[in-house]
Design an enzyme around this catalytic site. Structure first.
Site, mmCIF file in Angstrom:
data_model
loop_
_atom_site.group_PDB
_atom_site.id
_atom_site.type_symbol
_atom_site.label_atom_id
_atom_site.label_comp_id
_atom_site.label_asym_id
_atom_site.label_seq_id
_atom_site.Cartn_x
_atom_site.Cartn_y
_atom_site.Cartn_z
ATOM 1 N N CYS B 77 0.831 -1.203 0.000
ATOM 2 C CA CYS B 77 0.000 0.000 0.000
ATOM 3 C C CYS B 77 0.869 1.258 0.000
ATOM 4 C CB CYS B 77 -0.991 -0.034 1.165
ATOM 5 S SG CYS B 77 -2.308 1.182 0.985
ATOM 6 N N HIS B 182 -3.782 -4.849 -0.748
ATOM 7 C CA HIS B 182 -3.407 -5.507 0.501
ATOM 8 C C HIS B 182 -3.482 -7.022 0.324
ATOM 9 C CE1 HIS B 182 -3.251 -1.968 3.163
ATOM 10 N NE2 HIS B 182 -4.113 -1.462 2.305
ATOM 11 N N GLU B 184 -2.631 -9.187 2.341
ATOM 12 C CA GLU B 184 -3.037 -9.781 3.628
ATOM 13 C C GLU B 184 -4.543 -9.712 3.844
ATOM 14 O OE1 GLU B 184 -1.769 -6.850 3.166
ATOM 15 O OE2 GLU B 184 -2.421 -5.402 4.675
#
Lengths: 252, 203
Positions: B77, B182, B184
């Site tokens: 990011c 992202h 994750e």
């Protein structure tokens, strides 16, 4: 292309989900972590966990649950319920939540939105609004889970929330909630015209076409439901294929 | 050796640590230059305003350390934006691993005045060309939350489009990898990217 999001909402009391569920294969149907993982595997785009416990003790249990959800889930999730101030937000974000929703506390103390946006960023701050239509195009905002009418009007309040730094608006029509007759599409479209932040439709989902209408007529960026998912009336994979057939961009 | 996640008070480190643990890693959260330099791989997560985040890195005396890393490094990011040369956000000189890339606001690039910013939600990846995307197909959806973006350059290894604006969803030059999205928080696709990065670290 940015997809429209499908969000499932889970009510949590004392660390357990309270509504019924269709997932018969679950080892532990009342466990928010297991339920969240199942929804994630089925392709839900986001989850909302609402703490409906009032007690201080329950709040600690909820925070522990947020940590466990964050360890297990690989999709974004929002938490809400009982958030009174920036310290509550810090506690939930530290536990691993991606966003925090505020409702009554923002109505009573609008500067809470500014405080959250400044300290944590707008993307963290979801402002949830429960409103009831009093005359055509006139909606009154309610606090305390839809029990207390306020003097605030939906469209001006949503705009003010945006200007104060809200990252998203989650609008629940109290008139449609639980009716299974479709979302409040006219009000959603009016909101969308006034807003430059994402809009989440909530309240009224009964069938798959209702979701298509929320996106096509209501111009919503995301649609949220609880019962129709929990009771198995609508399965997420089927819903996504249905929307795709209607040329609505969805993540498959 | 384990993977180091840089802890500099400006990132959602918890999600990244959780994702690495789910993939079987035992990451270390650290701001110690010697631990970072000797890790098998390094992740720079991040959230926040570019000039503040850049200042946090300087305050922790980590800029030189990061620039000198030779093992795989993944910026996430704001991490991608800080690997660029410059960001319009806060008029920020960044670390410059991707030379010539200038980060701009969506509203400065889009012709749509009503475009909703931040770009938030699931969007699709195209033009995948990096070991980071091993085993993944064109059009895969991943999760984004950002208001600024890097226009595509020669270092771009995946593109995305929002509001008529094509931008770099991922970049790579040498050992420096970065994703604007992202991983994750990107479900199965994100887990694959994390596993791919881990493989690069343990090569």
């Amino acid at each position: 292309m940015l997809s429209k999001r499908i969000i499932s909402c889970l009510d949590v009391k004392d660390g357990r989900t309270v509504k019924g569920t269709c997932f018969v294969n679950l080892r532990e149907a009342g466990d928010p972590v297991e339920l969240g993982k199942t929804y994630s595997e089925q392709g839900v785009d986001e989850l909302v966990f609402l703490d409906i416990t009032a007690s201080h003790e329950g709040r600690k249990t909820f925070t522990d649950m947020v940590s466990r959800v964050a360890e297990a889930l690989s999709i974004p999730f929002t938490v809400g319920g009982g958030v009174q101030g920036p310290d509550d937000v810090a506690r939930l974000l530290d536990a691993g939540a991606d966003k925090v929703s505020i409702n009554s506390s923002a109505l009573w103390k609008p500067e809470l939105i500014d405080a959250i946006a400044t300290r944590f960023g707008s993307q963290v701050c979801v402002v949830a609004i429960d409103a009831h239509q009093v005359s055509p195009g006139q909606w009154v905002c309610y606090a305390n889970g839809g029990r207390v009418p306020t003097e605030r009007e939906l469209f001006t309040w949503a705009y003010e929330a945006q200007e104060r730094g809200a990252g998203e608006i989650l609008f629940t029509s109290m008139d449609h909630d639980g009716s299974r007759s479709g979302f409040a599409n006219a009000a959603l479209a009016s909101l969308n015209e006034r807003l430059r932040i994402p809009l989440i439709a909530s309240g009224g989902a009964g069938c798959m076409q209702d979701f298509a209408d929320a996106f096509n007529l209501g111009k919503a960026d995301a649609a949220l439901a609880a019962g129709v998912f929990h009771f198995g009336d609508i399965a997420i994979p089927q819903l996504k294929s249905f929307l795709k057939q209607q040329n609505i961009p969805v993540r498959l | 050796m384990s993977i180091a996640v840089i802890n500099y008070n400006a990132g959602n480190t918890r999600s990244v640590l959780n994702a690495l643990k789910r993939a079987g890693e035992q990451p270390v959260l650290t701001a110690d230059p010697s631990v970072i330099s000797s890790a098998s791989g390094v992740i720079l997560p991040g959230q926040g305003e570019a000039s503040n985040v850049m200042q946090s890195l300087r305050d922790c005396k980590l800029v030189e350390t990061i620039l000198n890393l030779r093992q795989p490094v993944l910026g996430i990011c704001i991490g991608l934006q800080l690997f660029c040369e410059y960001s319009e956000e806060g008029d920020t000189i960044c670390m410059g691993m991707f030379p010539g890339t200038r980060v701009r606001h969506f509203h400065a690039l889009s012709t749509l005045p009503s475009l909703k910013v931040p770009h938030m939600g699931w969007n699709s990846l195209h033009g995948l060309r990096s070991p980071l995307f091993q085993g993944m197909s064109e059009g895969t959806y991943v999760y984004f939350v950002h208001s600024f973006c890097a226009p595509p350059t020669q270092d771009t290894c995946a593109t995305c489009e929002y509001g008529g604006v094509p931008f770099a969803a991922a970049m790579q030059r040498g050992n420096f990898y970065a994703t604007q999205f992202h991983p994750e928080k990107s479900g199965c696709a994100g887990e694959q990217i994390i596993r791919n990065f881990i493989s690069l670290c343990h090569d």
